[in-house]
Design an enzyme around this catalytic site. Sequence first.
Site, PDB file in Angstrom:
ATOM      1  N   ARG A  54       3.866  -0.180  -4.887  1.00  0.00           N
ATOM      2  CA  ARG A  54       3.688  -0.725  -3.531  1.00  0.00           C
ATOM      3  C   ARG A  54       2.380  -1.503  -3.384  1.00  0.00           C
ATOM      4  NH1 ARG A  54       6.906   1.891   0.695  1.00  0.00           N
ATOM      5  NH2 ARG A  54       5.393   1.026   2.118  1.00  0.00           N
TER       6      ARG A  54
ATOM      7  N   GLU B  15      17.165 -17.946  -7.192  1.00  0.00           N
ATOM      8  CA  GLU B  15      16.825 -16.577  -7.578  1.00  0.00           C
ATOM      9  C   GLU B  15      16.355 -16.540  -9.037  1.00  0.00           C
ATOM     10  OE1 GLU B  15      16.092 -14.054  -6.143  1.00  0.00           O
ATOM     11  OE2 GLU B  15      16.405 -12.370  -7.499  1.00  0.00           O
TER      12      GLU B  15
ATOM     13  N   LYS C  96       5.726  -4.248  -3.525  1.00  0.00           N
ATOM     14  CA  LYS C  96       7.163  -4.099  -3.339  1.00  0.00           C
ATOM     15  C   LYS C  96       7.598  -4.330  -1.900  1.00  0.00           C
ATOM     16  CE  LYS C  96      11.290  -2.978  -4.790  1.00  0.00           C
ATOM     17  NZ  LYS C  96      11.981  -4.039  -5.539  1.00  0.00           N
TER      18      LYS C  96
ATOM     19  N   LYS D  45      12.749 -15.197 -10.318  1.00  0.00           N
ATOM     20  CA  LYS D  45      12.627 -14.119 -11.309  1.00  0.00           C
ATOM     21  C   LYS D  45      11.709 -14.562 -12.440  1.00  0.00           C
ATOM     22  CE  LYS D  45      13.659 -11.217  -9.638  1.00  0.00           C
ATOM     23  NZ  LYS D  45      14.161 -11.269  -8.320  1.00  0.00           N
TER      24      LYS D  45
ATOM     25  N   CYS E 214       0.847  -1.190   0.000  1.00  0.00           N
ATOM     26  CA  CYS E 214       0.000   0.000   0.000  1.00  0.00           C
ATOM     27  C   CYS E 214       0.892   1.253   0.000  1.00  0.00           C
ATOM     28  CB  CYS E 214      -0.950   0.094   1.174  1.00  0.00           C
ATOM     29  SG  CYS E 214      -2.055  -1.302   1.334  1.00  0.00           S
TER      30      CYS E 214
ATOM     31  N   ASN F 168      -1.849   2.239   5.977  1.00  0.00           N
ATOM     32  CA  ASN F 168      -0.948   1.134   5.585  1.00  0.00           C
ATOM     33  C   ASN F 168      -0.790   0.246   6.788  1.00  0.00           C
ATOM     34  OD1 ASN F 168      -0.213   1.831   3.071  1.00  0.00           O
ATOM     35  ND2 ASN F 168       1.912   2.291   3.536  1.00  0.00           N
ATOM     36  N   GLY F 169      -0.740  -1.088   6.581  1.00  0.00           N
ATOM     37  CA  GLY F 169      -0.519  -1.994   7.712  1.00  0.00           C
ATOM     38  C   GLY F 169      -1.777  -2.786   8.009  1.00  0.00           C
TER      39      GLY F 169
ATOM     40  N   GLU G 214       7.803 -15.068 -10.969  1.00  0.00           N
ATOM     41  CA  GLU G 214       7.039 -13.937 -10.416  1.00  0.00           C
ATOM     42  C   GLU G 214       6.621 -12.926 -11.467  1.00  0.00           C
ATOM     43  OE1 GLU G 214       9.115 -11.421  -7.594  1.00  0.00           O
ATOM     44  OE2 GLU G 214      10.995 -11.700  -8.631  1.00  0.00           O
TER      45      GLU G 214
HETATM   46  C1  F6R Z   1      11.432 -10.782  -5.493  1.00  0.00           C
HETATM   47  C2  F6R Z   1      11.435  -9.799  -4.420  1.00  0.00           C
HETATM   48  C3  F6R Z   1      10.995 -10.245  -3.080  1.00  0.00           C
HETATM   49  C4  F6R Z   1      11.755  -9.517  -1.969  1.00  0.00           C
HETATM   50  C5  F6R Z   1      11.179  -9.887  -0.594  1.00  0.00           C
HETATM   51  C6  F6R Z   1      11.933  -9.228   0.528  1.00  0.00           C
HETATM   52  O1  F6R Z   1      11.904 -10.242  -6.693  1.00  0.00           O
HETATM   53  O2  F6R Z   1      11.748  -8.657  -4.619  1.00  0.00           O
HETATM   54  O3  F6R Z   1      11.088 -11.629  -2.925  1.00  0.00           O
HETATM   55  O4  F6R Z   1      13.117  -9.853  -2.044  1.00  0.00           O
HETATM   56  O5  F6R Z   1       9.834  -9.504  -0.542  1.00  0.00           O
HETATM   57  O6  F6R Z   1      11.856  -7.840   0.447  1.00  0.00           O
HETATM   58  P1  F6R Z   1      12.853  -6.904   1.242  1.00  0.00           P
HETATM   59  O7  F6R Z   1      14.221  -7.112   0.652  1.00  0.00           O
HETATM   60  O8  F6R Z   1      12.344  -5.515   1.018  1.00  0.00           O
HETATM   61  O9  F6R Z   1      12.801  -7.337   2.672  1.00  0.00           O
END
Ligand code: F6R
Length: 610
Positions: free
Chosen positions: A27, A483, A605, A487, A2, A101-102, A490
């Site tokens: 977000r 990874e 994000k 990629k 959010c 948010n939350g 997702e």
């Molecule tokens: C995948 C991706 C997510 C983040 C995960 C952790 O491409 O971006 O798997 O790596 O949500 O996010 P952070 O690093 O913000 O804790």
Amino acid sequence: MCGIVGYAGKNRAVPYLLEGLEKLEYRGYDSAGIAVNEEDVIRIMKTKGRIGNLESLIASQRHSDATVGIGHTRWATHGKPNDVNAHPHISQSGLFCVVHNGIIENYLQLKAQLIADGYRFVSETDTEVIAHLLEQNYDGNFVSTVRKTTAMLEGAFALCILCRDFPDSIVCTRWASPLVMGKSDDGVFLASDVTAILKHTSDIYYLDGHETALIADGGITFFDKAGNATQKAPKHIDWNVSAAQKGGYEHFMLKEIMEQPKAIQDTVSPRIDSDGRIVFEDFHLTDEEIENLNRIVIVACGSAFHAGEVGRYVLEKMTRIPVETAIASEFRYRDPVLDAHSLVIVISQSGETADTLAGLRLANEKGAKTVCIVNVVSSSIANEGGSVVYTHAGPEIAVATTKAYSAQVSVLYLLAGYIADRKGLLPEEERRTYVDALRKLPELIAQTLEDCGEQMQKLSEMFIPLEHAYFIGRNLDYACAMEASLKMKEISYIHSEAYAAGELKHGTISLIEKGTLVVALAACSDVFGKTMSNIKEVKARGARVLCVSTSENASAMSEVDFKVIIPDTLPLFAVTLEVLPMQLLGYYTAKNRGCDIDKPRNLAKSVTVE
Ligand code: F6R
């Protein structure tokens, strides 16, 4: 997870709110809305879908000259993504309006009480509870009403609130969800992420947990947890506006892939001194504490966890300390064995991931040493870590991480070299070789991106019709396979799995049939021969194999159908180059399949819910 924006100033609020929401759309993006304070009424415009839908809705309605407003882009947690559940939410008589948010964990209890008191609910959200509570608690003072209300909330919240009786003001507060603000000649700008307000100011005020801010008359008054007015200084952020824009690239993801040489350079070079020693001003363990470490645990989620998997191999090999990786959502409910001789490394791009933050708190409670590898300055994880080592990747906007992941891996290389050096395990010559290779990485990353871009674009075409793909590798190559697989799945929505290459024959190989695509990561020279044997096994069952390895192994790859060659570097660092064609493969496959690359479905994000 959010996005929140707010504006109070001398100009029309609507354009600023929409501009901020567009920047925050990564977000969360299943619905969006704004509210503006217009003389004696708070007017709300909201709709399901993207910000584009909201813009059309606003364009179709009466023009608003209001100069105070709040906005929200949502990632649904409570209730479907529809018009009614979209934020903002308004109280029963229209007195208070809120964006949130939350998650409010005790909302069902509060809702039952409010219903018993005669309040009617229109949405399924937890947020609507806050709007009605504000009205119920109203004492004529905007700030004290907000404080009284938030004292009743359990869970996480960042809130921006309008009150009909105070048409020139916004009150905001937060706990466990970020909120930032800044001033310019045009007014005060609020957001859940600096990228939304950077265009207007680089001097940012970070709201602390349980702090409240009153925005009125072009100024901000801060109140601490106890309600006393406090002074607060802004922090200057050197991320520039163009870094948060696409800069000529079709997608943020491609731009961020291409920014990796700079991200690694900016992260690594300030931590190597003129004598070629790794220096860590931001890592606060003494030599004695390092010597006494008996365990390292790396805690993270998603790609950050995959970066941690790379770190596990490198740290263990270099420091001879046992290293374990833990998915944060598992770790936090595990009662792990930790003490003052344990080092917990917490990794997070956003610094706001709820499970990772909880993992950090648990490690702190148990008395472990903690170091957090974080990209977003002054984020919650950065604020609570024993030591904080920032990656200097700059703002990452695409939901799928690329440059932040690589920057995290580069910090783990630095940490491994640093701890090994402090423990006297890195003789002078080896240290020089290690540091020289680390310094050379940005150049090799640039070369790899240059060399394999077109090839990956072409190879991605055979992934277009796929329903499944498999990624295999051993040791560091396996970390990369995880990874690479994430990629792919997702952003292109192709189901893919990563396997330790030697594990396939224990079950999964039954899924391999004629035409199955297997991507083999094989840059680790010490296990190259073993991975080749696994490639033969899947080839014998009809698989097509795309293999990534270094030039020294090129001639030994006769079995594979498609070869991708990366430059030679130290074996421990090859994974940093190997992941690049995989990021490009995911990107081009998603593009060919017409997917929304920067905002994949169901994702957000920054995952601030557990
Ligand atoms: C995948 C991706 C997510 C983040 C995960 C952790 O491409 O971006 O798997 O790596 O949500 O996010 P952070 O690093 O913000 O804790």
